[in-house]
Design an enzyme around this catalytic site. Structure first.
Site, PDB file in Angstrom:
ATOM      1  N   CYS A  34     -17.915   0.431   9.229  1.00  0.00           N
ATOM      2  CA  CYS A  34     -17.307   0.463  10.565  1.00  0.00           C
ATOM      3  C   CYS A  34     -17.416   1.811  11.279  1.00  0.00           C
ATOM      4  O   CYS A  34     -18.017   1.886  12.352  1.00  0.00           O
ATOM      5  CB  CYS A  34     -15.854   0.059  10.483  1.00  0.00           C
TER       6      CYS A  34
HETATM    7  C1  UDX Z   1     -12.131   1.651   8.770  1.00  0.00           C
HETATM    8  C2  UDX Z   1     -10.813   1.708   9.541  1.00  0.00           C
HETATM    9  O1  UDX Z   1      -9.878   2.505   8.825  1.00  0.00           O
HETATM   10  C3  UDX Z   1     -10.276   0.294   9.759  1.00  0.00           C
HETATM   11  O2  UDX Z   1      -9.105   0.342  10.532  1.00  0.00           O
HETATM   12  C4  UDX Z   1     -11.336  -0.537  10.481  1.00  0.00           C
HETATM   13  O3  UDX Z   1     -10.912  -1.859  10.677  1.00  0.00           O
HETATM   14  C5  UDX Z   1     -12.624  -0.521   9.680  1.00  0.00           C
HETATM   15  O4  UDX Z   1     -13.042   0.829   9.458  1.00  0.00           O
HETATM   16  P1  UDX Z   1     -12.838   1.346   6.225  1.00  0.00           P
HETATM   17  O5  UDX Z   1     -14.255   1.372   6.689  1.00  0.00           O
HETATM   18  O6  UDX Z   1     -12.431   0.337   5.217  1.00  0.00           O
HETATM   19  O7  UDX Z   1     -11.843   1.156   7.467  1.00  0.00           O
HETATM   20  O8  UDX Z   1     -12.549   2.768   5.584  1.00  0.00           O
HETATM   21  P2  UDX Z   1     -11.552   3.974   5.807  1.00  0.00           P
HETATM   22  O9  UDX Z   1     -10.486   3.916   4.808  1.00  0.00           O
HETATM   23  O10 UDX Z   1     -11.181   4.105   7.222  1.00  0.00           O
HETATM   24  O11 UDX Z   1     -12.531   5.185   5.420  1.00  0.00           O
HETATM   25  C6  UDX Z   1     -13.738   5.403   6.139  1.00  0.00           C
HETATM   26  C7  UDX Z   1     -14.493   6.590   5.590  1.00  0.00           C
HETATM   27  O12 UDX Z   1     -13.826   7.792   5.935  1.00  0.00           O
HETATM   28  C8  UDX Z   1     -14.647   6.611   4.064  1.00  0.00           C
HETATM   29  O13 UDX Z   1     -15.961   7.021   3.759  1.00  0.00           O
HETATM   30  C9  UDX Z   1     -13.644   7.657   3.627  1.00  0.00           C
HETATM   31  O14 UDX Z   1     -14.019   8.297   2.425  1.00  0.00           O
HETATM   32  C10 UDX Z   1     -13.694   8.630   4.803  1.00  0.00           C
HETATM   33  N1  UDX Z   1     -12.473   9.433   4.954  1.00  0.00           N
HETATM   34  C11 UDX Z   1     -11.288   8.811   5.218  1.00  0.00           C
HETATM   35  C12 UDX Z   1     -12.536  10.814   4.876  1.00  0.00           C
HETATM   36  O15 UDX Z   1     -13.611  11.392   4.655  1.00  0.00           O
HETATM   37  N2  UDX Z   1     -11.384  11.542   5.064  1.00  0.00           N
HETATM   38  C13 UDX Z   1     -10.193  10.949   5.317  1.00  0.00           C
HETATM   39  O16 UDX Z   1      -9.200  11.673   5.485  1.00  0.00           O
HETATM   40  C14 UDX Z   1     -10.133   9.542   5.394  1.00  0.00           C
END
Ligand code: UDX
Length: 429
Positions: free
Chosen positions: A266
């Site tokens: 996403c």
């Molecule tokens: C995301 C959104 O959170 C969600 O609301 C939407 O519907 C779909 O996209 P998701 O793709 O499941 O969800 O993952 P998320 O938990 O948001 O993490 C995304 C990426 O960001 C991951 O690679 C994670 O490792 C990274 N991340 C997240 C960071 O690098 N730092 C953070 O503080 C949080």
């Protein structure tokens, strides 16, 4: 309510199980017969903790969830939720071919329906798509007027992988974009017991809420990574800085983990699509372009640190721990680990990778000369350098890395403990 869910991917399946668990009768429709057959046997086509147990229960015991490849089954339902994938084109813009295909099929089936039916867009679609593409397509293929015999609503999902069902059942908010009030009321009916704030608006605004949410989350991550890159040069721990700013209620504590950057199906795709759409409408989104640029640079930084430590990477043994884009999923889409491994291979390094769940997906995309370790100690045995790229719990034991050079891309280890045991480097701390 009787609900048909179009698309048995990650979003469709979780949505189906979520609504089945609320007592609705759900039919999943997917053109991929293999997926349909798997679901009929209670097997999930995607891995997600706890999902399969629920699926099996609804399919076999409670009997309120079924799967088919036959779009005619829509006629047995009152509402169709479109949950098909919206991948990227090579220029970053959104590819709507799956959406178009399903809308045409739904339209054809609805031409035979006499009662009112509501079509709900749950896939992430660029603002304007429902108004300018979906409604005209539905009208063309059904021969009916949208807003009268057919209702339309946009109800974006905000589920997070790894806790999909949990985030489905306890959403922070529900967005209902309605073309006609009756459609909005029907979405309200299936959403109001989630106990979340509900925002009712028009379809295009609802589409934008989804993009703005993901763009903001991505921005938060790139922001903290930029802070980390500055902090590193000043000898400051960005994680302490993040904790310090998090108590300001306007900032909050979530999504301030600095590291190798965001991946997944996403955030990267949606930011790219929003950039492409903004440019098409004559606006250069500088902030969003920087968010992506910072994110891509974080992955390159890992390789630069490895080169600083090891010199030439030719024939150096490097272990990569973690391939999934985040823990508790087998999803490697846009995972930073994939470009990191490719860059290392290009530089002639000998790579062993490990991941508790994502190995079979990774085998399909990683170069052939990459080795796969079954267990962590075996994977790091004899390697010149260990990279941690996903913060799975099993990598968090500092004792595993005694005497090794470790580059931690996710702050998986406690830096102080790790420095006592090994040659420890954080990507930006
Ligand atoms: C995301 C959104 O959170 C969600 O609301 C939407 O519907 C779909 O996209 P998701 O793709 O499941 O969800 O993952 P998320 O938990 O948001 O993490 C995304 C990426 O960001 C991951 O690679 C994670 O490792 C990274 N991340 C997240 C960071 O690098 N730092 C953070 O503080 C949080």
């Amino acid at each position: 309510m009787r609900i048909s869910i179009i698309g048995a991917g990650y979003v469709g399946l979780t949505t189906a199980i979520g609504f089945a668990s609320k007592g609705h009768r759900v039919i999943i429709i997917d053109t991929d017969n293999d997926k349909v057959n798997l679901i009929r046997r209670g097997k999930s086509p995607v891995w997600e903790e706890g999902l399969e147990v629920k699926l099996l229960d609804f399919v076999s015991n409670q009997g309120n969830l079924e799967a088919t490849s036959d779009y005619q089954k829509i006629l047995d339902t009152e509402m169709s939720l479109i949950c098909v994938g919206t991948p990227s084109n090579s220029d970053g813009s959104i590819n709507l071919s799956n959406i178009e295909d399903s809308v045409k099929k739904i339209g054809k089936v609805l031409s035979k329906k006499t009662d009112y039916h509501v079509v709900v867009m749950r896939s992430t679609i660029i603002p304007g798509t429902t108004k300018h593409l979906i409604i005209p397509l539905l009208e063309e293929h059904s021969g009916k007027k949208v807003g009268e015999a057919i209702g339309i609503a946009v109800n974006p999902e905000f589920m997070q992988e790894g806790k999909a069902l949990q985030t489905f059942l306890k959403p922070d908010r529900v967005i209902i974009g309605e073309y006609d009030q009756r459609a909005g009321n029907m979405v309200l009916e299936i959403s109001q017991d989630f106990g979340a704030p509900i925002v009712r608006t028009d379809v295009t605004t609802a589409e934008m809420v989804k993009y703005a949410s993901n763009a903001f989350l991505a921005t938060k991550i790139s922001f903290i990574n930029e802070m980390g890159n500055i902090c590193q040069r000043l000898g400051i721990d960005v994680y302490t800085v993040a904790r310090g700013i998090s108590y300001d209620y306007r900032i909050g504590e979530r999504f301030l983990n600095a590291g190798v950057g965001f991946g997944g199906s996403c955030l990267p795709k949606d930011v790219r699509a929003l950039i492409a759409s903004s440019k098409k409408h004559g606006y250069q989104p500088q902030l969003l372009e920087s968010v992506l640029a910072i994110n891509e640079a974080q992955a390159k930084k890992i390789v630069e640190i490895a080169e600083r430590k090891l010199g030439s990477l030719l024939n150096k043994k490097i272990t990569v721990l973690g391939l999934a884009f985040k823990p508790n999923t087998d999803d490697i889409r846009n995972a930073p680990a994939i470009p990191v491994v490719n860059m290392l291979v290009e530089k002639g390094a000998l790579i062993t990778v490990h991941d508790p769940k994502a190995i079979s997906n990774a085998r399909q995309v990683l170069p052939e000369n990459v080795s796969f370790g079954n267990r962590v100690p075996e994977a790091i045995n004899g390697s010149d350098c260990v990279l941690i790229l996903t913060e799975w719990d099993e990598y968090r034991d500092e004792g595993l890395y005694q005497g090794k050079t470790v580059i931690d891309g996710r702050r998986a280890l406690d830096p102080q403990k790790a420095r006592e045991l090994c040659d420890y480097h954080g990507i930006c701390w």
